[in-house]
Structure formats: C-alpha cells, structure tokens
Write a protein that holds these residues in place. Structure first.
Motif, PDB file in Angstrom:
ATOM      1  N   TYR A   1     104.916 -47.704 -23.205  1.00  0.00           N
ATOM      2  CA  TYR A   1     104.114 -47.847 -22.115  1.00  0.00           C
ATOM      3  C   TYR A   1     103.213 -49.812 -23.125  1.00  0.00           C
ATOM      4  CZ  TYR A   1      99.646 -46.884 -19.890  1.00  0.00           C
ATOM      5  OH  TYR A   1      98.799 -46.923 -19.061  1.00  0.00           O
TER       6      TYR A   1
ATOM      7  N   VAL B   1     100.233 -51.612 -23.318  1.00  0.00           N
ATOM      8  CA  VAL B   1      98.332 -52.079 -23.409  1.00  0.00           C
ATOM      9  C   VAL B   1      98.397 -52.857 -23.450  1.00  0.00           C
ATOM     10  CG1 VAL B   1      95.865 -51.520 -23.598  1.00  0.00           C
ATOM     11  CG2 VAL B   1      97.502 -49.186 -24.337  1.00  0.00           C
TER      12      VAL B   1
ATOM     13  N   TRP C   1     102.751 -41.252 -26.916  1.00  0.00           N
ATOM     14  CA  TRP C   1     101.076 -41.724 -25.753  1.00  0.00           C
ATOM     15  C   TRP C   1     100.642 -40.839 -24.985  1.00  0.00           C
ATOM     16  CZ3 TRP C   1      97.781 -45.692 -27.352  1.00  0.00           C
ATOM     17  CH2 TRP C   1      96.806 -46.369 -26.690  1.00  0.00           C
TER      18      TRP C   1
ATOM     19  N   LEU D   1      90.471 -48.086 -27.293  1.00  0.00           N
ATOM     20  CA  LEU D   1      89.406 -49.031 -26.071  1.00  0.00           C
ATOM     21  C   LEU D   1      88.850 -49.345 -26.528  1.00  0.00           C
ATOM     22  CD1 LEU D   1      91.137 -47.232 -23.115  1.00  0.00           C
ATOM     23  CD2 LEU D   1      92.064 -49.263 -24.153  1.00  0.00           C
TER      24      LEU D   1
ATOM     25  N   ILE E   1      90.938 -54.806 -19.511  1.00  0.00           N
ATOM     26  CA  ILE E   1      92.212 -54.393 -20.587  1.00  0.00           C
ATOM     27  C   ILE E   1      93.156 -53.805 -19.374  1.00  0.00           C
ATOM     28  CG2 ILE E   1      93.044 -52.915 -22.317  1.00  0.00           C
ATOM     29  CD1 ILE E   1      90.360 -52.843 -23.657  1.00  0.00           C
ATOM     30  N   CYS E   2      94.021 -53.444 -19.322  1.00  0.00           N
ATOM     31  CA  CYS E   2      95.306 -52.775 -18.424  1.00  0.00           C
ATOM     32  C   CYS E   2      96.262 -52.121 -19.136  1.00  0.00           C
ATOM     33  CB  CYS E   2      95.139 -53.249 -17.509  1.00  0.00           C
ATOM     34  SG  CYS E   2      96.385 -54.479 -17.456  1.00  0.00           S
ATOM     35  N   GLY E   3      96.829 -51.316 -17.983  1.00  0.00           N
ATOM     36  CA  GLY E   3      98.243 -50.776 -18.517  1.00  0.00           C
ATOM     37  C   GLY E   3      99.168 -51.163 -17.635  1.00  0.00           C
TER      38      GLY E   3
ATOM     39  N   THR F   1      92.091 -49.266 -16.041  1.00  0.00           N
ATOM     40  CA  THR F   1      91.735 -50.497 -16.550  1.00  0.00           C
ATOM     41  C   THR F   1      90.369 -51.169 -16.924  1.00  0.00           C
ATOM     42  OG1 THR F   1      92.679 -51.452 -14.791  1.00  0.00           O
ATOM     43  CG2 THR F   1      90.901 -52.982 -15.404  1.00  0.00           C
TER      44      THR F   1
END
Length: 366
Positions: free
Chosen positions: A179, A181, A271, A283, A294-296, A337
């Motif tokens: 994952y 980030v 995670w 975050l 910020i996103c993933g 997000t």
C-alpha cells in the motif's frame, strides 16, 4: 527440499573452457527436470531470470540482467511474454527448454528435451526462490571473477526486498500487496524532509541505494521529470485491531519544479488493520509537515483503468503535482484523500467531520 540445483564443476574449474562443459541438474519435488550439458554463465543468468519472474514479472528481467551482453541474455528477455518464461539454462546436449508459469503463490514448471515433453511439476514460489539464491551464492563462493554475476544476485535480492517477498514461512502468503501513501508538498524537498524529521523518526539511506533505485525507475518508467532525491525510512508506531503495531515505512522523496512528492509504502497485510484514530494521527502528521494533498493506492492498481495512458505511477504523480499547482482538485484520486481547504471547498459535496463529545470513540468515514 522441494527444489535442488546442482552443477558438477565450479566456475574456477570451468575458467579455461570459458564455461563450456558443465552439467546442470535441476530437481523439483524429487524429479529431475534438467540433467544435461550447458554453458555455465548462461545457466546462472537463466536461474536469475527465473527468480526475477517468480517474484515479479517479465518486465524486471532486463533490470537484473542489464549487464549480461552475451547472446543468452537477449534470448531470455525475448522468451518472457504472455505470462510465461521459457529458458534453456544454457543447455546444448540436448537442448532442454523449461517453461515457467505463475499460479498464485506457486510456479508451474514444464520441462522439454529436444521438443519432447518430459514432465510437469508445481512448487511454491518461496521454495524455488530460496533454493535458487542459496545455489547461486554457493556456486559463486571463492571465484575470482564473479563480480558481474554477484551484482545480479544483489539486484534480485533488492527486488525481493522491494516487493516484501518472504523466503521463509510467515504464516501467510509470500507475496503481499503493498500500500502506497503519496503526499504532495508545495515546498522544496530539503525543507520538506527537515519538517518530516520533526514529525517522524526519519533516516536517509546510503547514496548507492538511492542510485540503484533511480536506475531501476528509469528502466521501468518514463519518470515525467521527477528526480528521486532521497530514499529512507520512517518510524512511527500505529496500533491495529489485531493487538499488534505497524512502525516501519519505506520513504522515497521526489522533486519536480520546486515541488516535492513523498511516497510512503508499507505492507497491506499490516496496514489494513490500523485503527482509524491511529491512521488519522499519521495523516495529520504529514499535514503538519506541510502536505497539501494526500492520497493512496495499492501496487496491483492498473493506472490505465484509472484513466491514464500507461500503467505508470509517475503519471499519477504528475497529475497530483499539476493539481496542486492549479489550486483546484476536481477528481478525488483515491478512496481516502486528504486536502488543504484551499484545494477543495466544502460546497463541492464534502462534509466537515466534527467530533461528537458524547461519543467516547468515534469512527472516521470518508
């Protein structure tokens, strides 16, 4: 042991004949699938290619064999397509091609001899990779001129570490989803890393590790003008629902046009169990360090299905940076997000989360 590799002569003994005259033996589940004469250098490179294919894909093979200029190198690269890899292990008496296919955490191995089908065996990827690497290291031990092949073994090991592939029993799958980030900053990277170090226990890795990663990226992708300026790790403890913790993250820092993008990665298996309040604290620390977006995403995402022209993570990164420069987020890039208020107004359909003091433990929904 499910997989065994044997060569009857050492590299030193084969030096005078330039690798000609060795016999290679490969056993899977107690059955010999290869037992013929070979060119030793081609055999070793073929083994490296099969390990690379097993833990990753055909795309990574040129990265591992990049300095292998002999004929066998391009033949290996040419024969990896359509989800299968065919290698001959340098065999010539008789020619004995072996076809590898992946089935989840297993390899399906089919052996032929001069076009005649010999047999088919199925073995765990982890067992094959472990046996192959142990054989390569033992085979190269004590040789005077094994630097080139050793560097390829190291490249495979770096790839295995990058993919979080486990060579030993861990109670789960050897190949887990990763994952990512991704955080975008509208500040120079030096200033960003200084602030990041105040929020997390951040350590930069050695320069040669950064150099290897940059070379790898240039091979895999059009990097869209991004410069990898730092590779490191961050430590911050997050509690999970499984009474365990996540406390280690790999961090790559990219710079482009006075903007900074930080890629943080960890294993999905750990995670996915992080408590919501813990995730929000994590975050929030990135926001305190100056992140404006910020996103993933996960490593199994096909970016073409997300609307990009190629399956290239750098296209997403370019879009994120351009969004910040434009000052307006028009599409949410992931399920979760985080943005600064200036990028997305509440009138755009979002609701501000307000903690209810009457609820002792609240969930965060997006």
């Amino acid at each position: 042991m499910p997989v065994k590799f044997l060569v009857d002569l050492t590299l030193e003994e084969l030096e005078e004949s330039e690798g000609f005259g060795a016999w290679v033996i490969i056993e899977v589940n107690g059955k010999r699938i290869v037992w013929v004469a070979c060119y030793i250098v081609q055999a070793l490179s073929a083994i490296l290619a099969t390990v690379t294919f097993a833990v990753s894909s055909c795309d990574e093979i040129p990265y591992v064999l990049e300095k292998f200029e002999e004929e066998g190198g391009w033949v290996i690269r040419r024969n990896c397509r359509g989800g299968k890899l065919e290698v001959g292990f340098g065999t010539y008496e008789p020619v004995s091609p072996v076809v590898f296919r992946k089935e989840g955490d297993y390899l399906l191995i089919e052996a032929f001899e001069d076009g005649r089908f010999i047999g088919r065996e199925r073995v765990e990827v982890r067992e094959y990779v472990k046996a192959a690497l142990e054989f390569l290291e033992e085979c190269l031990k004590g040789t005077r001129d094994s630097t080139r092949t050793c560097s390829r073994v190291d490249a495979v090991k770096c790839l295995i570490l990058k993919l979080h592939f486990s060579l030993y029993e861990t109670g789960g799958s050897g190949m887990g989803t990763t994952y990512y980030v991704v955080a975008v900053f509208d500040k120079p990277w030096g200033e960003v890393l200084e602030k990041l170090s105040r929020e997390f226990r951040y350590t930069r890795e050695l320069a040669y590790q950064q150099g290897d990663r940059k070379k790898h990226l240039r091979f895999l992708f059009d990097v869209r003008g991004f410069n990898l300026v730092a590779v490191g790790e961050a430590h911050y403890t997050l509690r999970t629902t499984e009474q365990s913790t996540v406390d280690w993250f790999e961090v790559e820092t990219y710079s482009k046009e006075n903007m900074t993008l930080i890629q943080i990665e960890t294993r999905l298996s750990a995670w996915m169990f992080v408590l919501s309040p813990e995730l929000m604290k994590f975050l929030r620390k990135l926001m305190k360090a100056g992140a404006v977006l910020i996103c993933g995403y996960t490593d199994d995402l096909d970016f073409r299905k997300a609307g990009f022209e190629e399956n290239n993570q750098c296209l997403l990164y370019e879009w994120l940076v351009e969004t910040v420069k434009r000052g307006k987020l028009e599409v949410l890039p992931s399920s979760i997000t985080i943005v600064k208020r200036e990028l997305l107004d509440l009138e755009d359909g979002l609701y501000e989360l307000i903690e209810d003091p009457s609820v002792r433990r609240r969930s965060t929904c997006w």
